[in-house]
Design an enzyme around this catalytic site. Structure first.
Site, PDB file in Angstrom:
ATOM      1  N   ARG A  78     134.123  13.209  53.557  1.00 53.10           N
ATOM      2  CA  ARG A  78     133.218  13.086  52.237  1.00 53.10           C
ATOM      3  C   ARG A  78     132.603  14.069  51.852  1.00 53.10           C
ATOM      4  O   ARG A  78     131.851  14.643  52.580  1.00 53.10           O
ATOM      5  CB  ARG A  78     132.165  11.698  52.648  1.00 53.10           C
ATOM      6  CG  ARG A  78     131.270  11.391  51.595  1.00 53.10           C
ATOM      7  CD  ARG A  78     130.328  10.314  51.981  1.00 53.10           C
ATOM      8  NE  ARG A  78     129.318  10.010  50.738  1.00 53.10           N
ATOM      9  CZ  ARG A  78     127.915  10.480  50.973  1.00 53.10           C
ATOM     10  NH1 ARG A  78     127.638  11.166  52.055  1.00 53.10           N
ATOM     11  NH2 ARG A  78     127.363  10.184  49.946  1.00 53.10           N
ATOM     12  N   HIS A 122     125.341  14.369  44.258  1.00 51.40           N
ATOM     13  CA  HIS A 122     124.479  14.593  45.702  1.00 51.40           C
ATOM     14  C   HIS A 122     123.165  15.379  45.377  1.00 51.40           C
ATOM     15  O   HIS A 122     123.196  16.628  45.759  1.00 51.40           O
ATOM     16  CB  HIS A 122     125.182  14.902  46.733  1.00 51.40           C
ATOM     17  CG  HIS A 122     124.787  14.722  48.203  1.00 51.40           C
ATOM     18  ND1 HIS A 122     125.268  13.928  49.156  1.00 51.40           N
ATOM     19  CD2 HIS A 122     123.386  15.124  48.705  1.00 51.40           C
ATOM     20  CE1 HIS A 122     124.750  13.816  50.179  1.00 51.40           C
ATOM     21  NE2 HIS A 122     123.455  14.437  50.004  1.00 51.40           N
ATOM     22  N   GLU A 167     122.442   8.074  47.401  1.00 53.12           N
ATOM     23  CA  GLU A 167     121.074   7.961  47.505  1.00 53.12           C
ATOM     24  C   GLU A 167     120.245   8.006  46.370  1.00 53.12           C
ATOM     25  O   GLU A 167     119.401   9.149  46.182  1.00 53.12           O
ATOM     26  CB  GLU A 167     120.745   8.886  48.683  1.00 53.12           C
ATOM     27  CG  GLU A 167     121.227   8.653  49.907  1.00 53.12           C
ATOM     28  CD  GLU A 167     120.717   9.590  51.112  1.00 53.12           C
ATOM     29  OE1 GLU A 167     119.602   9.748  51.016  1.00 53.12           O
ATOM     30  OE2 GLU A 167     121.505   9.602  52.042  1.00 53.12           O
ATOM     31  N   ASN A 296     123.824   4.836  53.590  1.00 48.15           N
ATOM     32  CA  ASN A 296     123.424   5.802  54.504  1.00 48.15           C
ATOM     33  C   ASN A 296     122.283   5.506  55.086  1.00 48.15           C
ATOM     34  O   ASN A 296     121.369   4.834  54.458  1.00 48.15           O
ATOM     35  CB  ASN A 296     122.889   7.253  53.660  1.00 48.15           C
ATOM     36  CG  ASN A 296     124.268   7.661  52.984  1.00 48.15           C
ATOM     37  OD1 ASN A 296     125.328   7.459  53.196  1.00 48.15           O
ATOM     38  ND2 ASN A 296     123.888   8.748  52.289  1.00 48.15           N
ATOM     39  N   TYR A 298     119.655   6.110  58.494  1.00 51.82           N
ATOM     40  CA  TYR A 298     119.172   6.945  59.772  1.00 51.82           C
ATOM     41  C   TYR A 298     117.905   6.158  60.532  1.00 51.82           C
ATOM     42  O   TYR A 298     117.959   6.389  61.639  1.00 51.82           O
ATOM     43  CB  TYR A 298     118.680   8.208  59.186  1.00 51.82           C
ATOM     44  CG  TYR A 298     119.716   9.193  58.526  1.00 51.82           C
ATOM     45  CD1 TYR A 298     120.508  10.126  59.245  1.00 51.82           C
ATOM     46  CD2 TYR A 298     120.057   8.836  57.099  1.00 51.82           C
ATOM     47  CE1 TYR A 298     121.241  10.791  58.708  1.00 51.82           C
ATOM     48  CE2 TYR A 298     120.953   9.494  56.792  1.00 51.82           C
ATOM     49  CZ  TYR A 298     121.771  10.537  57.391  1.00 51.82           C
ATOM     50  OH  TYR A 298     122.779  11.444  56.863  1.00 51.82           O
ATOM     51  N   GLU A 362     127.030   7.811  55.639  1.00 52.69           N
ATOM     52  CA  GLU A 362     126.154   8.737  56.363  1.00 52.69           C
ATOM     53  C   GLU A 362     125.510   8.267  57.575  1.00 52.69           C
ATOM     54  O   GLU A 362     124.885   7.150  57.214  1.00 52.69           O
ATOM     55  CB  GLU A 362     125.334   9.603  55.654  1.00 52.69           C
ATOM     56  CG  GLU A 362     125.650  10.905  54.750  1.00 52.69           C
ATOM     57  CD  GLU A 362     124.653  11.179  53.844  1.00 52.69           C
ATOM     58  OE1 GLU A 362     123.549  11.416  54.487  1.00 52.69           O
ATOM     59  OE2 GLU A 362     124.805  11.694  52.668  1.00 52.69           O
TER      60      GLU A 362
HETATM   61  O1  IFM Z   1     121.171  15.835  54.657  1.00 53.20           O
HETATM   62  C1  IFM Z   1     120.769  14.602  54.020  1.00 53.20           C
HETATM   63  C2  IFM Z   1     121.831  14.260  53.139  1.00 53.20           C
HETATM   64  O2  IFM Z   1     121.896  15.051  52.142  1.00 53.20           O
HETATM   65  C3  IFM Z   1     121.264  12.998  52.460  1.00 53.20           C
HETATM   66  N1  IFM Z   1     121.242  12.044  53.353  1.00 53.20           N
HETATM   67  C4  IFM Z   1     120.367  12.242  54.419  1.00 53.20           C
HETATM   68  C5  IFM Z   1     120.407  13.523  55.060  1.00 53.20           C
HETATM   69  C6  IFM Z   1     119.675  13.944  56.327  1.00 53.20           C
HETATM   70  O3  IFM Z   1     118.351  14.018  55.730  1.00 53.20           O
END
Ligand code: IFM
Length: 454
Positions: A78, A122, A167, A296, A298, A362
Site C-alpha cells: 500500500r 495521504h 485518515e 488504521n 494503533y 496500517e
Molecule cells: O506514520 C503514520 C502514517 O502516516 C499514518 N498513520 C499513522 C502512522 C504512525 O503515526
C-alpha cells in the site's frame, strides 16, 4: 516467540508507506511543494527541523525497495501518490514524469507478484491549493475529483484497489484544529469544515475512480479508535465518552455509512457553527457505496468528564468538557498505549458500522531501535506488539468481522510527520546517513508468519 493462529484462505499480508514519508526527491522531475514541504520548513513545527527532502530516497531506490518486499514474501504493498508530483499546479497541467514514476512502481510490483493498493491522498496537499483555501474551501472537492480521475485513469488498467483518503481525521482535526500537522491551524470550527470537505471530496472521488477504472475496488481508510471512559464513571463521564466518540469516530462513520452526522453532533457544536458548510445533497454524495473499508489503528483513547471548572479540550469541537486521560502502560516510543483488546473492539465496531469487508491498512509500533554489534536490529517489543495485534485480528475474524488483510506499518523507518526521523515504525531499519536498509527481527518474524500461513 510463537504465533500459531491461522487466517482465512486468501487473507492478504502487506506492508504500507506514504509518499512524503519515504520518497524524497521533492524538487525533482517537475514535483512542486506540498503543504508538508512548507510545514517542515517552518521553524518549530517538526522535531529537529527534519524535512522529507531525502527521506528514504525511495524515488531513486524503488526497485531495491520492491525487491526487499519480495524477500519478505508480502502479497501486497500500500503506497500513496504525491498529488503535486502528478499535478504540479494542483489542477490542470499534468506532469507525465510524475505519473511515469507511479506507473513504473506498479509494473515493478506486479512483476514481483505484489498487488498494489493505491491511496490517493495521504496528507500532502499541493501548496498551491492550500494557497487557494485548501480543505477549507468547497472547491477542493472538485480539485480532488480531477486528481482522482487522472491517477485512476493512468493506473486503473493494472491497479484494482483504490483508497481515496488516508485518515481524514488527521488531515482535518489534527491539522486545522490542533495544529500538529500541516497546515498547522488551530481553530475548532476549521476542523469540522475541513472534515466535511474531505468527506465530500471522497464521495466525488469514489465516483470518479469508478468511471475511470471499471472493476476498481474503492475504499477510504479511517483511523477509528476505541474510546473508553472510567470503569466507575458517572453520567458526565458517559457523556464525555459519547462526545469523544463522535469527534474521533462518528464524524466519519455516520456520514459515510448512514448518510448523516452522528446523534447530538450538531447540538454539541452549535456554539461554533450553524453548519451551513453542509450543502444540500452532500451527504448523498458522501455516502456513495464503497467496496471495503480501510482501518488504521494503533491505540485506544481514554477520556473522562472535566470537573469543577477544570479545562477540557476546547481545541476539538464539542470536547470543551472532555479531558483526555493518560494512556496506561505499556507504551510504545510514541507514548501510545499498547492494548490489543482495543484493536479487537474497534475492528468489531468498524465492521458493524460499515457492513463492509475490512482491510487493516496500517498497524504497527515505534521503538527506539539500534543496530547491534552483530549488525542486526533486535526489536522484541515490536514482535510482541505484532503478535498481540494479530491475535486480536484473528479473534475479530472468529467473532464475525470480515477482515480481508493486514498491512504492517511500515515497510521502512521513515519521516514520522511532526516527529521527523526520531521515531522508527519500520519492519526494516533505515540508516539515513547511508540509506542502507536492514530487515529488523520483526521483519523476519513477519515474513515467517506469512510463510506459515501459506
Ligand atoms: O506514520 C503514520 C502514517 O502516516 C499514518 N498513520 C499513522 C502512522 C504512525 O503515526
Amino acid at each position: 516467540m510463537t504465533f500459531d493462529r491461522s487466517f482465512p484462505d486468501g487473507f492478504i499480508w502487506g506492508t504500507a508507506t506514504a509518499s512524503y514519508q519515504i520518497e524524497g526527491a521533492v524538487a525533482e522531475d517537475g514535483r512542486t511543494p506540498s503543504i508538508w514541504d512548507t510545514f517542515s520548513r517552518t521553524p518549530g513545527k517538526v522535531f529537529g527541523g527534519d524535512t522529507g527532502d531525502i527521506a528514504c530516497d525511495h524515488y531513486h531506490r524503488m526497485p531495491e525497495d520492491v525487491a526487499l518486499m519480495r524477500s519478505l514474501g508480502v502479497d501486497a504493498y500500500r503506497f500513496s501518490v504525491s498529488w503535486s508530483r502528478v499535478l504540479p499546479d494542483g489542477t490542470g497541467r499534468v506532469n507525465q514524469q510524475g505519473l511515469d514514476f507511479y506507473s513504473r512502481l506498479v509494473d515493478t510490483l506486479l512483476d514481483n507478484g505484489i498487488r498494489p493498493f493505491v491511496t490517493l491522498y495521504h496528507w500532502d496537499l499541493p501548496q498551491v491549493l492550500d494557497d487557494r483555501g485548501g480543505w477549507l474551501t468547497r472547491e477542493v472537492a472538485d480539485w480532488f475529483t480531477e486528481y482522482a480521475s487522472l491517477v485512476s485513469g493512468a493506473l486503473g488498467d493494472r491497479v484494482r484497489n483504490w483508497t481515496t483518503l488516508n485518515e481524514p481525521w488527521c488531515s482535518s482535526f489534527l491539522s486545522y484544529s490542533l495544529g500538529h500537522h500541516a497546515p498547522g491551524h488551530t481553530d475548532p470550527l476549521e476542523g469540522l469544515v475541513a472534515a466535511h470537505h474531505l468527506l465530500l471530496a471522497h464521495g466525488r472521488g469514489v465516483r470518479a475512480i469508478r468511471d475511470s477504472a471499471p472493476g476498481a475496488e474503492v475504499s477510504i481508510t479511517l483511523n477509528p479508535t476505541q474510546v473508553y471512559g472510567p470503569e466507575d464513571g458517572d453520567e458526565a463521564d458517559a457523556d464525555a465518552v459519547r462526545r469523544a466518540d463522535n469527534i474521533y469516530n462518528g464524524v466519519f462513520f455516520s456520514p459515510l455509512f448512514a448518510g448523516r452526522y452522528p446523534d447530538g453532533f450538531h447540538d454539541d457544536t452549535a456554539h461554533l457553527s450553524d453548519h451551513s458548510y453542509i450543502g444540500d445533497g452532500d451527504l448523498v454524495e458522501i455516502s456513495t457505496p464503497l467496496d471495503n473499508l480501510g482501518v488504521n489503528n494503533y491505540f485506544p483513547t481514554r477520556v473522562r468528564a472535566a470537573r469543577d471548572g477544570e479545562r477540557g479540550t476546547p481545541e476539538l469541537a464539542g470536547m470543551e468538557r472532555v479531558v483526555g486521560v493518560e494512556p496506561r502502560p505499556p507504551h510504545t516510543d510514541m507514548g501510545w498505549e499498547v492494548l490489543p483488546r482495543g484493536h479487537y473492539d474497534i475492528l468489531i465496531r468498524s465492521a458493524k458500522e460499515s457492513g463492509l469487508p475490512i482491510y487493516i491498512t496500517e498497524n504497527g509500533s515505534a521503538w527506539p531501535d539500534v543496530v547491534s554489534p552483530d549488525g542486526r536490529v533486535h526489536d522484541p517489543d515490536r514482535i510482541a506488539y505484532l503478535h498481540g495485534h494479530l491475535d486480536a485480528v484473528a479473534d475479530a475474524i472468529e467473532d464475525g468481522a470480515d477482515i480481508r488483510g493486514y498491512f504492517a506499518w511500515s515497510l521502512l523507518d521513515n519521516f514520522e510527520w511532526a516527529y521527523g526521523y526520531s521515531k522508527r515504525f519500520g519492519i526494516v531499519y533505515v540508516d539515513y546517513a547511508t540509506q542502507e536498509r536492514i530487515v529488523k527481527d520483526s521483519g523476519w518474524e513477519y515474513a515467517r508468519i506469512i510463510r506459515e500461513q501459506r
